[in-house]
Write an enzyme that holds these catalytic residues in place. Structure first.
Site, PDB file in Angstrom:
ATOM      1  N   TRP A 147       6.081 -16.535  22.369  1.00  0.00           N
ATOM      2  CA  TRP A 147       5.023 -15.779  23.068  1.00  0.00           C
ATOM      3  C   TRP A 147       3.669 -16.432  22.833  1.00  0.00           C
ATOM      4  CZ3 TRP A 147       3.903 -11.220  25.831  1.00  0.00           C
ATOM      5  CH2 TRP A 147       2.592 -10.758  25.735  1.00  0.00           C
ATOM      6  N   MET A 148       2.856 -16.497  23.881  1.00  0.00           N
ATOM      7  CA  MET A 148       1.469 -16.963  23.809  1.00  0.00           C
ATOM      8  C   MET A 148       0.564 -15.938  24.461  1.00  0.00           C
ATOM      9  SD  MET A 148      -0.223 -20.097  26.004  1.00  0.00           S
ATOM     10  CE  MET A 148       0.231 -21.466  24.964  1.00  0.00           C
ATOM     11  N   ASN A 149      -0.607 -15.678  23.819  1.00  0.00           N
ATOM     12  CA  ASN A 149      -1.636 -14.944  24.540  1.00  0.00           C
ATOM     13  C   ASN A 149      -2.999 -15.602  24.337  1.00  0.00           C
ATOM     14  OD1 ASN A 149      -0.851 -13.351  22.001  1.00  0.00           O
ATOM     15  ND2 ASN A 149      -2.726 -12.265  22.481  1.00  0.00           N
ATOM     16  N   ASP A 150      -3.993 -14.932  23.797  1.00  0.00           N
ATOM     17  CA  ASP A 150      -5.391 -15.356  23.863  1.00  0.00           C
ATOM     18  C   ASP A 150      -5.624 -16.813  23.466  1.00  0.00           C
ATOM     19  OD1 ASP A 150      -5.186 -12.625  23.877  1.00  0.00           O
ATOM     20  OD2 ASP A 150      -6.686 -12.276  22.342  1.00  0.00           O
ATOM     21  N   GLN A 166      -3.089 -17.506  20.399  1.00  0.00           N
ATOM     22  CA  GLN A 166      -2.237 -16.514  19.753  1.00  0.00           C
ATOM     23  C   GLN A 166      -0.778 -16.848  20.056  1.00  0.00           C
ATOM     24  OE1 GLN A 166      -3.562 -13.098  18.034  1.00  0.00           O
ATOM     25  NE2 GLN A 166      -4.461 -15.080  17.513  1.00  0.00           N
TER      26      GLN A 166
END
Length: 695
Positions: A147-150, A166
């Site tokens: 998972w990747m976010n910000d 993230q």
């Protein structure tokens, strides 16, 4: 087995108490996610042995978790997607969540992975491993798995550009985050590096949340939010912390900066101001200097109002709160966060009062001393649920007076050029947590997290779906965008860095066509490429030509391109608006919009998300646009479309998930209310992968 039984108990409590809400559900997702590692064939033998003990109970736990998720979504009035989470052909009921190593040999490319009962009409959607992995963008920054976010802490040091983000490497769902790390020498090609920061200290054992980077006297310093005590408090207790390369430049022999050391003084900011709280206190900005002091702003809520809280330090280690940099009340009065709206407790996702995340504060050339304030917020029931906003304002002057009573709503207010500035969206699409950084050449770049919107996703898809689990990854970053200011329109413009053109591989099509009522659409004649038409850079220039016999003074139009995925599915990217004939003589474009039409995109595309359309108005000058001043640029990268209208004055980052084995084609189309035609000039390049093993 004790741990498993403990999680079953927690799941049962969560199912019994829907009032526990999202925090209960998301925490349990993370607790159970370690079980899905049993599908990681690359794990050490001893871990595989441990996982084997759980396999007999895993399906029961995941079924219960799915039930909790279903009940929770129903409690919010959200659509529920049912899915097959397991492949019965795989011995041991191995889940298909994520593979950090090779997928098991039994899951061949043609093997049916899952079947979704879609919300859009109930049609069944089936997909294979090949079709799921074909959604993975290749010239944008994405995780290989997980998972990747910000985007976090981007900076340039010498000839290299560093981007952090993230990252949950263990599953394609939001989990306890680390800081992923990639590096580039040209802003086009990227090398993956080991995680830079991991949750291994008391103050950050529940996650290394978002933050920023600042290069101070040649040394990059990372500021981040450490979270702790979730078990004790029932929320993530947040403080701010610091890390530097080990050893510090210039003595560091590793230009990739793969080793980082957290400060022994962490957490360096632990005090919230009066009216604040440690559950909404995160995402420190890049620092700046004034009068011998460093300043940073931390996002959150103060007296329930979204806020950027200002902190100051003379040595980068000891920080004190000095007042509000900005708040909802001072920068977004349209949100109407009034005392009557605040209630007994603050709501992070409130319709009126809400938290601010990922604040950003910077300037760009030709703003004439003005500044940009950017923030992210989330509102339950709003579409989109998460959004990024910016306002322009005059220079705040001296930050030392931020705590004066005159600045109770913030030192910075959205007043620019003697007029109030209404908050504007950074992008009409599915982006969040945008972050900017300055290059040595003076350019200000911004990157944006683009989240998944496939069938079954709710919010920002943090709990995952059968489709994202089978794909094994989530999240993508936009191509870095250059931020400039358009003085005539009094707004920011965002456009891809020119360096991305280094990824252009071959020119597939270049030519001009004229479209009219007789020939409203033409397909660009290029042969299939090695990426099946799914990695493209398309630039389309359009000239509208009204009929000389047109009798009216207004005429609507629609013009753009269509990506055909197979015989039944397609996606349209279009400009639409109105042509006006002033004084019954000269035609101009008086209104303009840009949209992505996903209603026929098919596959795992959620065709009901935002009504099947993403987009909005594109500003035009007070004197209108000339008929030959229309442009579309579309970066096609599998499931991601980055759309730019008129050199970045309108922007959409959109997600489509066609389940097709066919090569995609590109067509141009135009329609006008009054008889007329359109001249189209197009250039279409195939794009290469951005990933390299070494720089």
């Amino acid at each position: 087995m004790i741990y498993l039984r403990h999680n079953v108990t927690l799941l049962s409590r969560c199912a019994d108490d829907l009032g526990a809400g999202w925090s209960c559900y998301s925490a349990l997702v993370k607790k159970v996610s370690f079980l899905t590692q049993c599908s990681h064939v690359a794990l050490p033998v001893e871990l595989q042995d441990v996982c084997t003990l759980f396999l007999g109970q895993l399906q029961a736990v995941m079924t219960l978790l799915s039930t909790v998720r279903r009940l929770f979504m129903l409690s919010l009035g959200l659509p529920v997607i049912t899915a097959s989470l397991f492949n019965a052909d795989v011995p041991g009921i191995k889940p298909l969540a994520v593979s950090r190593g090779p997928m098991p040999a039994q899951l061949g490319g043609g093997r049916l992975l899952a079947e979704l009962s879609a919300a859009d009409g109930g049609a069944n959607i089936t997909f294979t491993l090949d079709q799921a992995t074909a959604q993975h963008p290749q010239f944008h920054i994405t995780p290989q798995s997980g998972w990747m976010n910000d985007p976090n802490g981007m900076f340039q040091l010498g000839a290299l550009y560093h981007v952090f983000f993230q990252y949950n490497p263990d599953a394609a769902i939001w989990g306890i985050p680390s800081w992923g790390h990639v590096v580039s020498s040209d802003l086009a090609h990227w090398q993956r590096l080991p995680s830079a920061l991991v949750p291994d200290m008391t103050h950050d054992n529940n996650g290394v949340f978002s933050g920023s980077a600042t290069v101070v006297n040649g040394t990059p310093i990372l500021l981040y939010t450490g979270v702790d005590n979730f078990t004790e408090y029932g929320y993530y207790y947040q403080t701010q912390a610091m890390a530097t390369p080990s050893p510090s430049p210039p003595s560091n022999p590793d230009p990739l900066l793969t080793h980082w050391t957290k400060s022994a003084q962490n957490p360096i900011i632990s005090n919230t101001p009066l009216g604040g709280n440690h559950s909404q206190f995160r995402d420190p900005t890049t620092t700046w200097q004034q009068d011998g002091s460093y300043y940073t702003a931390v996002g959150g809520q103060l007296d329930c109002s979204g806020s950027a809280m200002l902190y100051s330090s003379s040595d980068y280690t000891t920080w004190e709160y000095v007042g509000l940099l900005a708040s909802q009340t001072g920068s977004d009065p349209s949100s109407e966060c009034l005392p009557a709206d605040k209630g007994d407790s603050c709501d992070q996702f409130g319709a009126a009062c809400r938290s601010w995340e990922c604040p950003d504060f910077f300037t760009v050339p030709n703003l004439n001393g003005g500044y940009v304030l950017k923030w992210s917020d989330q509102v339950l029931g709003r579409t989109p649920y998460g959004a990024d906003w910016y306002v322009l304002g005059n220079s705040p002057g001296s930050y030392a007076v931020a705590n004066d009573s005159d600045h109770a709503d913030g030192l910075f207010t959205s007043t620019y050029m003697e007029a109030a500035y209404t908050p504007r969206l950074l992008d009409y699409g599915s982006i969040y947590a945008s972050k900017s950084f300055e290059l040595d050449d003076g350019r200000q770049l911004m990157m944006n997290w683009v989240f998944e919107t496939s069938v079954g996703c709710s919010g920002q898809c943090s709990a995952g779906t059968a489709f994202t689990n089978a794909s094994g990854w989530q999240g993508v970053q936009t191509i870095p965008r250059v931020v400039t200011y358009d003085a005539e329109l009094n707004e920011l413009v965002f456009y891809p860095v020119v360096e991305v053109e280094q990824l252009r591989r071959e020119l597939l099509y270049q030519g001009s066509v004229t479209l009219n009522q007789t020939t409203p659409m033409v397909t660009a004649p290029f042969s299939n490429t090695s990426n099946d038409g799914r990695q493209l850079d398309i630039i389309l220039n359009i000239t509208l030509i009204p009929s000389t016999s047109a009798s009216g003074i207004n005429s609507t139009f629609e013009a753009g391109l269509m990506l055909t995925h197979d015989s039944t599915t397609s996606t349209r990217v279009l400009l639409n608006g109105t042509m006006t004939r002033a004084n019954n003589t000269t035609w101009t474009v008086s209104s303009l919009g840009v949209f992505v039409n996903r209603t026929l995109s098919g596959g795992a595309t959620n065709t009901t998300y935002q009504g099947g359309f993403e987009g909005g108005a594109v500003s035009v000058p007070s004197g209108d646009l000339a008929l030959d001043d229309l442009q579309l640029r579309v970066l096609v990268d599998h499931s991601l479309l980055e759309v730019f209208a008129n050199q970045g004055r309108g922007r959409i980052a959109s997600r489509v998930y066609p389940v097709s084995n066919d090569s995609w084609t590109v067509s141009m189309f135009a329609t006008m209310q009054l008889a007329g035609s359109g001249d189209f000039s197009a250039a279409i390049h195939a794009m290469d992968s951005c990933w390299v093993d070494s720089l």
